[in-house]
Design a protein around this motif. Structure first.
Motif, PDB file in Angstrom:
ATOM      1  N   ASP A 122      -2.623 -16.211  14.804  1.00 51.01           N
ATOM      2  CA  ASP A 122      -3.838 -15.403  14.646  1.00 51.01           C
ATOM      3  C   ASP A 122      -3.595 -13.952  15.054  1.00 51.01           C
ATOM      4  N   GLN A 123      -2.850 -13.755  16.137  1.00 47.94           N
ATOM      5  CA  GLN A 123      -2.551 -12.388  16.572  1.00 47.94           C
ATOM      6  C   GLN A 123      -1.730 -11.649  15.519  1.00 47.94           C
ATOM      7  N   ILE A 124      -0.758 -12.328  14.954  1.00 41.42           N
ATOM      8  CA  ILE A 124       0.072 -11.712  13.912  1.00 41.42           C
ATOM      9  C   ILE A 124      -0.775 -11.384  12.691  1.00 41.42           C
ATOM     10  N   SER A 125      -1.587 -12.346  12.268  1.00 50.86           N
ATOM     11  CA  SER A 125      -2.418 -12.151  11.081  1.00 50.86           C
ATOM     12  C   SER A 125      -3.397 -10.999  11.265  1.00 50.86           C
TER      13      SER A 125
ATOM     14  N   ILE B 211      14.591 -17.008   7.555  1.00 54.78           N
ATOM     15  CA  ILE B 211      14.755 -15.635   7.068  1.00 54.78           C
ATOM     16  C   ILE B 211      14.471 -14.666   8.218  1.00 54.78           C
ATOM     17  N   LEU B 212      15.410 -13.777   8.493  1.00 54.14           N
ATOM     18  CA  LEU B 212      15.242 -12.772   9.535  1.00 54.14           C
ATOM     19  C   LEU B 212      15.179 -11.397   8.894  1.00 54.14           C
ATOM     20  N   GLU B 213      13.979 -10.831   8.839  1.00 59.68           N
ATOM     21  CA  GLU B 213      13.794  -9.503   8.244  1.00 59.68           C
ATOM     22  C   GLU B 213      13.466  -8.500   9.347  1.00 59.68           C
ATOM     23  N   LYS B 214      13.710  -7.220   9.055  1.00 60.08           N
ATOM     24  CA  LYS B 214      13.426  -6.162  10.027  1.00 60.08           C
ATOM     25  C   LYS B 214      12.167  -5.384   9.652  1.00 60.08           C
ATOM     26  N   ASP B 215      11.319  -5.996   8.829  1.00 54.49           N
ATOM     27  CA  ASP B 215      10.033  -5.382   8.514  1.00 54.49           C
ATOM     28  C   ASP B 215       9.061  -5.670   9.666  1.00 54.49           C
ATOM     29  N   LEU B 216       7.801  -5.216   9.507  1.00 49.38           N
ATOM     30  CA  LEU B 216       6.838  -5.378  10.604  1.00 49.38           C
ATOM     31  C   LEU B 216       6.584  -6.842  10.913  1.00 49.38           C
ATOM     32  N   LEU B 217       6.458  -7.681   9.895  1.00 46.79           N
ATOM     33  CA  LEU B 217       6.262  -9.108  10.142  1.00 46.79           C
ATOM     34  C   LEU B 217       7.434  -9.678  10.930  1.00 46.79           C
ATOM     35  N   GLY B 218       8.640  -9.270  10.585  1.00 47.34           N
ATOM     36  CA  GLY B 218       9.810  -9.727  11.324  1.00 47.34           C
ATOM     37  C   GLY B 218       9.767  -9.323  12.788  1.00 47.34           C
ATOM     38  N   HIS B 219       9.313  -8.080  13.060  1.00 47.67           N
ATOM     39  CA  HIS B 219       9.178  -7.621  14.446  1.00 47.67           C
ATOM     40  C   HIS B 219       8.161  -8.471  15.203  1.00 47.67           C
TER      41      HIS B 219
ATOM     42  N   ILE C 287      -1.504  -7.648  11.155  1.00 46.14           N
ATOM     43  CA  ILE C 287      -1.013  -7.311   9.816  1.00 46.14           C
ATOM     44  C   ILE C 287      -2.160  -6.818   8.941  1.00 46.14           C
ATOM     45  N   ILE C 288      -3.289  -7.520   8.984  1.00 47.03           N
ATOM     46  CA  ILE C 288      -4.439  -7.101   8.191  1.00 47.03           C
ATOM     47  C   ILE C 288      -4.960  -5.751   8.689  1.00 47.03           C
ATOM     48  N   GLY C 289      -4.915  -5.542  10.008  1.00 47.25           N
ATOM     49  CA  GLY C 289      -5.306  -4.249  10.557  1.00 47.25           C
ATOM     50  C   GLY C 289      -4.425  -3.118  10.069  1.00 47.25           C
ATOM     51  N   VAL C 290      -3.118  -3.362  10.011  1.00 45.39           N
ATOM     52  CA  VAL C 290      -2.185  -2.340   9.515  1.00 45.39           C
ATOM     53  C   VAL C 290      -2.462  -2.027   8.051  1.00 45.39           C
TER      54      VAL C 290
END
Length: 474
Positions: free
Chosen positions: A270-273, A247-255, A276-279
């Motif tokens: 870990d960096q992504i997680s 799945i290719l999304e253009k949301d923040l997780l996709g970026h 995301i939690i910080g946002v």
């Protein structure tokens, strides 16, 4: 805060500052080798400084009193740390923008652990710049435009859920609304199971974020740490599903998932997680606080409310009595409501100050800011300075008919660490206010005065209120 809670908090702070004394001893410097003097001010009692004075009264009174006595730069000692407070636009620009490399972002370790050490807030330099660009790309006007219909649906659903006439805690409900918008911006249209799991565990983390950081089983902080681990696992499960289904999304997780630096390196799980939690943290409490204050200001001033209604009713009629959805262009053409939001941001000053730490000895205006000292630009003091904003205690949206002077209005911070989500926050405020004033009415219950801190300022008791559909006259 209730009296008992304040006393408990003060005792906790007292103990924490005593235990931090070995750290304080390390912060001594050789004053003979440096020609500059420390700013004026008081360091308070041995060990605990002025922490009791700060937390036994309205923090705004504490800082304002200090400024009147010592001027726009002064020293203090709070939360176990020697500090320099800055209350001028020029000093704030110096620390946050023109010489930001001399001052690093700093947070208590307990809070870093709760959000995640790789989150954008805790870094500067190349890593921070790369992440900031990613977030800004995701929250660019082109991306936000696509979110309008979904944010509108979330706003309508939230308002309908309040409209039974029962008393609600406005701030708590605004937090739910802001969290749902945050989930949307990060994950897009996430399935219900993941969304509910995220919300359940995030609420536990949120409660522990400002609790005393003792990692003893059964404590609020310990429960929050366990929930934080579960949040990471939920994010990892969502990532795994996307990768498995391609799945290719253009949301923040996709970026985040599609990112590669110039060396071909990708972000770790870990960096992504952590980011995301910080946002999600950044997207919730501050926006909810501003929304709550805006509702209070509108409730307290009927002329103000009628002016906002008139602007929004025109858009409502343009959309055939609300039968057509709001458009991105319409959210960009609400000048009076936008000024009301800006004035709410100035009056409430949700982010009253921010923390930095001097990474070297710094000279500013003939004063020394020693390496290792905390530096606090005081946004609220600047926003309420009568030399910058005439009659600052009056709610006056017309003051924003002309852009404020540079570095005098910083509701989202300033410089490289300014909030990259400020346009998303303003858009969700505009959308919710549009539907609130065109379709609903509300009244505040009980006392309308008083402020509490948790840690952001909100109206007393979260602004208890009743909401009804406009057509319901019961």
């Amino acid at each position: 805060m209730e009296i008992t809670s304040v006393l408990i908090y003060i005792i906790v702070l007292f103990l924490s500052t005593i235990f931090s004394y070995p750290f304080l001893k390390k912060l001594k410097w050789n004053s003979k080798s440096i020609p500059y003097k420390l700013p004026p001010g008081s360091m308070g009692w041995p060990y605990i400084g002025e922490t009791l004075q700060l937390y036994s009264q309205d923090p705004n009174i504490f800082f304002a009193t200090k400024q009147r006595r010592y001027g726009e730069i002064f020293k203090s000692h709070i939360l176990g740390c020697p500090c320099v407070m800055l209350a001028s636009p020029e000093a704030t620009k110096f620390v946050l923008a023109t010489h930001s490399e001399l001052f690093k972002p700093t947070y208590p370790k307990s809070k870093e652990k709760m959000i995640g050490p790789s989150a954008i807030f805790f870094h500067q330099g190349n890593y921070h710049s790369l992440l900031r660009k990613l977030v800004q790309n995701c929250l660019s006007p082109g991306s936000l435009q696509k979110l309008v219909p979904d944010i509108e649906a979330i706003a309508i659903s939230a308002l309908q859920s309040w409209a039974g006439g029962d008393v609600i805690n406005t701030f708590h409900e605004m937090k739910k609304f802001s969290f749902d918008v945050g989930i949307l911006s990060v994950f897009g249209r996430l399935d219900k199971k993941h969304r509910e799991n995220l919300k359940e565990n995030y609420c536990i983390v949120d409660k522990g974020y400002n609790s005393f950081p003792t990692n003893i089983p059964g404590t609020t902080y310990h429960r929050a740490l366990l929930a934080r681990k579960r949040l990471s696992q939920i994010v990892n499960d969502i990532i795994y599903e996307r990768e498995e289904k391609k799945i290719l999304e253009k949301d923040l997780l996709g970026h985040f998932l599609n990112f590669k630096d110039e060396k071909g390196q990708v972000l770790s799980k870990d960096q992504i997680s952590d980011n995301i939690i910080g946002v999600l943290f950044a997207a919730q409490d501050t926006t909810a606080s501003v929304l709550t204050w805006t509702l209070k200001y509108l409730h307290d001033d009927q002329k103000l409310l009628e002016a906002v209604k008139a602007e929004q009713k025109a858009i409502y009629e343009e959309n055939e009595g609300g039968k057509r959805p709001l458009t991105w262009a319409q959210t960009r053409n609400m000048p009076f409501t936008h000024r009301v939001i800006l004035e709410s941001l100035r009056m409430a000053s949700i982010i009253s100050f921010t923390f930095r730490e001097a990474v070297v000895d710094v000279e500013y205006n003939g004063y020394l800011i020693p390496k290792g000292w905390k530096v606090l630009p005081l946004f609220r003091n600047i926003h309420h300075n009568p030399e910058l904003f005439t009659d600052p205690q009056d709610f006056d949206p017309s003051r924003f008919e002309v852009a404020p002077k540079p570095n005098t209005f910083m509701p989202f911070g300033n410089g490289v660490h300014a909030c990259p989500g400020n346009e998303l926050a303003k858009m969700e405020l505009l959308i919710l206010i549009h539907h609130l004033v065109t379709k609903f009415r509300w009244e505040v219950v009980g006392s309308q005065s008083g402020i509490q801190y948790g840690p952001f300022p909100i109206p007393q008791n979260g602004l208890p209120a009743r909401f009804w559909n406009e057509s319901n006259n019961t």
